[in-house]
Design a protein around this motif. Sequence first.
Motif, PDB file in Angstrom:
ATOM      1  N   GLU A 169       0.799  -1.223   0.000  1.00 33.84           N
ATOM      2  CA  GLU A 169       0.000   0.000   0.000  1.00 33.84           C
ATOM      3  C   GLU A 169       0.834   1.277   0.000  1.00 33.84           C
ATOM      4  O   GLU A 169       0.447   2.268  -0.624  1.00 33.84           O
ATOM      5  N   HIS A 170       1.971   1.290   0.704  1.00 34.50           N
ATOM      6  CA  HIS A 170       2.681   2.543   0.906  1.00 34.50           C
ATOM      7  C   HIS A 170       4.191   2.407   0.709  1.00 34.50           C
ATOM      8  O   HIS A 170       4.764   1.335   0.925  1.00 34.50           O
ATOM      9  N   THR A 172       1.431   6.830  -1.517  1.00 33.73           N
ATOM     10  CA  THR A 172       0.553   5.720  -1.857  1.00 33.73           C
ATOM     11  C   THR A 172       1.109   5.014  -3.090  1.00 33.73           C
ATOM     12  O   THR A 172       1.304   5.636  -4.138  1.00 33.73           O
ATOM     13  N   LYS A 227      -0.435   5.320  -6.514  1.00 33.87           N
ATOM     14  CA  LYS A 227      -0.327   6.627  -7.163  1.00 33.87           C
ATOM     15  C   LYS A 227       1.071   6.907  -7.688  1.00 33.87           C
ATOM     16  O   LYS A 227       1.231   7.559  -8.715  1.00 33.87           O
ATOM     17  N   HIS A 239      -3.374  11.551 -11.603  1.00 38.73           N
ATOM     18  CA  HIS A 239      -4.808  11.349 -11.583  1.00 38.73           C
ATOM     19  C   HIS A 239      -5.225  10.176 -12.461  1.00 38.73           C
ATOM     20  O   HIS A 239      -6.320   9.650 -12.347  1.00 38.73           O
ATOM     21  N   GLY A 272      -4.639  14.635  -2.829  1.00 42.44           N
ATOM     22  CA  GLY A 272      -4.542  14.355  -1.412  1.00 42.44           C
ATOM     23  C   GLY A 272      -4.201  12.921  -1.071  1.00 42.44           C
ATOM     24  O   GLY A 272      -3.532  12.660  -0.065  1.00 42.44           O
ATOM     25  N   ASP A 273      -4.642  11.986  -1.905  1.00 40.99           N
ATOM     26  CA  ASP A 273      -4.354  10.578  -1.617  1.00 40.99           C
ATOM     27  C   ASP A 273      -2.983  10.144  -2.122  1.00 40.99           C
ATOM     28  O   ASP A 273      -2.627   8.971  -2.008  1.00 40.99           O
ATOM     29  N   GLY A 330      -0.072  11.385  -0.835  1.00 45.15           N
ATOM     30  CA  GLY A 330       0.728  11.196   0.366  1.00 45.15           C
ATOM     31  C   GLY A 330       1.055  12.505   1.041  1.00 45.15           C
ATOM     32  O   GLY A 330       0.434  13.545   0.784  1.00 45.15           O
TER      33      GLY A 330
END
Length: 366
Positions: A79-80, A102, A105, A156, A344-345, A347
């Motif tokens: 996930e990260h 993330t 992303k 995005h 925002g997602d 990080g």
Amino acid sequence: RRPATKTQVQQHKHMIMRFRAKLATEQVNVLHALITPIARLTGSGKHSENGMDNVASSLLLSQITTGTMNASVIHLDPEHLRISVRSGRGDADGIACFAELTCSKIFMEHRIESAANDAIVFEIDLHMFKTALQSILQLLSSSSNSTKTGIQTALHNSSMNHHNHAITMKLAKRAGFPCLCLSVTSNQTLQHKLEQNHSVPIKVMRTAEMQYHLPPRVSQPDVQLELPSDLTGRKGSVRTVVERLKSISPHVFIEGSMTGDLVLRIEGTGASIRTFYNKLIPRFEDTKSSQNNDATCVLKVDSKKLHACFQWQASLALGRTVSSAVLCMIENEMLVLHVLLNPGDLGFLTYYVPVHYISGDAVLDD
């Protein structure tokens, strides 16, 4: 060939550690822009900036292995991607910096496997990592078919990538040593193909050791202010003001108020300089005195450390790669600067700057 025994299968499973990811050009841009200011906290990085021969590479690997350099820690899981750094060779008075991205992303696709619940932790020289990313970007920008679509397009829409570029990142061994390897292939034409490979030495750690590299626990802020965009631009940024102040005084007094005011003050020989900011946005959530407009706080910070925690303004722009930046002031304890990336997602990036103790008398304005 005899089939593997149950014990051999278990041992093999325990040794499994894989990481491989594909990136778009814009995602490499974001990683480079984020790592550049963090790497400044870890030293000069002269080996990576001047190029490395075999002797320098062996010396660097020895420094990472023996813990005699300011190595940074990276934690990977499905996930990260997390980066943990402390300046001053791990000194308690150094700046702590913690970033979290993330994976969905920052990577177009990725695969992470390990016996420790698919988590991998390793030390790395961020200057070498930054130099590898920068070299890849230079190669791609020189490619005649490179298309500059901007960072946000790829973030995005993470499925997007330039068809003539293949950028990969993986863990592998080089000359028997573990490395984080980056490679790029740029197909300019059917007859012309550019390739570039980088191997950054790492030291693999036990995942349990990550507990020593987590962000410090701090009290709730006395004052919490969000910086407006005109204080984070490259021309009118706080960084440029602090850069001038640090050449005059080793310390800066930061005076904040929940009315939205911020003052940077230095006391020189026979002179006092103050820089005033207003119209900052008070953030009342998670503060000691919720909705108290009269709350104030004064901190005394090393000017060099204050300048270091605003270095992100040189490579990350509010509104583009940064959605917000919040200054958290905790009296006689810590200055925290929390930078939320955009989108925002994607990080965040957080600096923890130690402060000097000041008595009530020292807080008073002369």
